[in-house]
Design a protein around this motif. Sequence first.
Motif, PDB file in Angstrom:
ATOM      1  N   THR A   6      -1.157  -3.965  -5.297  1.00 54.59           N
ATOM      2  CA  THR A   6      -0.182  -3.505  -4.314  1.00 54.59           C
ATOM      3  C   THR A   6      -0.784  -2.348  -3.534  1.00 54.59           C
ATOM      4  N   ALA A   7      -0.758  -2.466  -2.216  1.00 55.86           N
ATOM      5  CA  ALA A   7      -1.285  -1.419  -1.335  1.00 55.86           C
ATOM      6  C   ALA A   7      -0.138  -0.585  -0.780  1.00 55.86           C
ATOM      7  N   TYR A   8      -0.273   0.725  -0.891  1.00 57.94           N
ATOM      8  CA  TYR A   8       0.706   1.674  -0.369  1.00 57.94           C
ATOM      9  C   TYR A   8       0.042   2.584   0.651  1.00 57.94           C
TER      10      TYR A   8
ATOM     11  N   LEU B 113      -5.549  -5.070   6.240  1.00 57.49           N
ATOM     12  CA  LEU B 113      -4.340  -5.819   5.886  1.00 57.49           C
ATOM     13  C   LEU B 113      -3.105  -4.935   6.017  1.00 57.49           C
ATOM     14  N   VAL B 114      -3.211  -3.693   5.572  1.00 55.02           N
ATOM     15  CA  VAL B 114      -2.074  -2.775   5.678  1.00 55.02           C
ATOM     16  C   VAL B 114      -1.747  -2.501   7.143  1.00 55.02           C
TER      17      VAL B 114
ATOM     18  N   SER C  40       2.987  -1.710   4.803  1.00 53.32           N
ATOM     19  CA  SER C  40       2.978  -1.401   3.375  1.00 53.32           C
ATOM     20  C   SER C  40       4.370  -0.928   2.965  1.00 53.32           C
ATOM     21  N   PRO C  41       4.668  -1.037   1.668  1.00 55.09           N
ATOM     22  CA  PRO C  41       3.856  -1.598   0.584  1.00 55.09           C
ATOM     23  C   PRO C  41       3.541  -3.078   0.844  1.00 55.09           C
TER      24      PRO C  41
END
Length: 471
Positions: A332-334, A59-60, A65-66
């Motif tokens: 939340t993905a970073y 997905l990132v 990202s974020p």
Amino acid sequence: MVVSPSAGVDNTARQYLANLPADPNDANAPSVNQNLLPLTAKVNDRDTLEIGGCDVATLVAQFGSPLFILDETSLRTACRQYYQTFQQHYEGPFQILYASKAWSCLAIATIVASEGLGMDVVSAGELHTAVQAGMVPEKIYLHGNNKSQLELEYAIEVGCTIVVDNWWELRTLQELARDRENVPVMLRFTPGIECHTHEYIRTGHIDSKFGFDPDSLDGVLQALQEAPQLRCVGFHAHIGSQIFELQPHQDLTKILVQWYQKAQQAGLPVSEINVGGGLGICHTEAEHPPKIQQWVQVVCEGIQNACREANIDLPKLLCEPGRSLIGTTCVTAYTVGSSKEVPGIRKYIAVDGGMSDNARPITYGSEYRAAIANRMSVPANETVTIAGKHCESGDILIADARLPASEPGDVLVVMGTGAYNYSMASNYNRIPRPAAVLVNNGEANTILQRETYQDLLRQDRLPQRLIAPSQ
């Protein structure tokens, strides 16, 4: 709850998944607000975190990202846990309202509406979002301690219930509704109940900016008797947010019923009691909030017992969960970037977001948990402080997090970011706000587009006198 990531170096991020129920409908399983990760979270055969059937690292790579990743199954399950428990424990009519200040957007409003919920809104913007999502006006309640005249006019035009907060607002509504009939209003008052939560989100004590003081309510009831254009439907009180205690909510039901009965005796057409929300969620494994089902049962029994003692019919019972519906349904993905070792003190790792997408740590001192999503089984053998990228020393997402040794490019996931993260997001340092995706059964759909640099300039205006003449 799940095992603490700081309990030893042999811990892995997989242990965050240990408490997720195999069957969310199991009465003995944790409710949605008691999990650190969304219900569909698992580790796939690539040792990567997966949510809603979607690989987080993928997905990132696809969306950048974020990135906020919202699990539709978890959100719908939370709605149903509230709804089904009300059906089981309340003998009268009821309506659950999603407190949209937690996170307001068209997709979320549409989902909660499809689950039979209404909406608690606190601005014309949130009201407009609810209307555009197809929410019927009868299920929308407008709150706020300083609604503008334009907001009140819009609410009257829409036909939603206006939760009157103060004398200025009541008198303004009397004028605005002069040529109308049956404009529905509800009275908010401060019940004088203290609870253990952060002072900024404690709203039920007497010294609060919200609501009428109880000593003024007799005068308010008299004013409504003299304002036939306004139809008082009932009372509202809210004692705060991120609350783990049940007793304050039980105490609240008694106070609400007392005033409800008093309004009936004054001849007002009251039919509703709104107990607000406030049920907490897990942000760390050390937090143990009650189940959704426990909170609902306490509220239902409290209202029913108080009405029985007063010998009055049951009102329509309303509640306004926000955080406990949406908080743990999202992560939340970073992307990890730089790092810095301060010998003998700490190691920092930096991510590509921070206080502009999660203002809660710097505002409330809120704690979170994190995992390296692309290496879920690697032992957590480092203690690090996760720093944001903003020009602010206080831009720290998590202090002293236990994680595997990270590398630039790793995907770091912060858990429980569905409530008051995107809704409080800013463009501090002129950083565009992140994208958000809704995941379900292996499909990911954008529900909020990532802002561009051009979006940051969209509202800018440059006076003509500042434009240099062409050479």
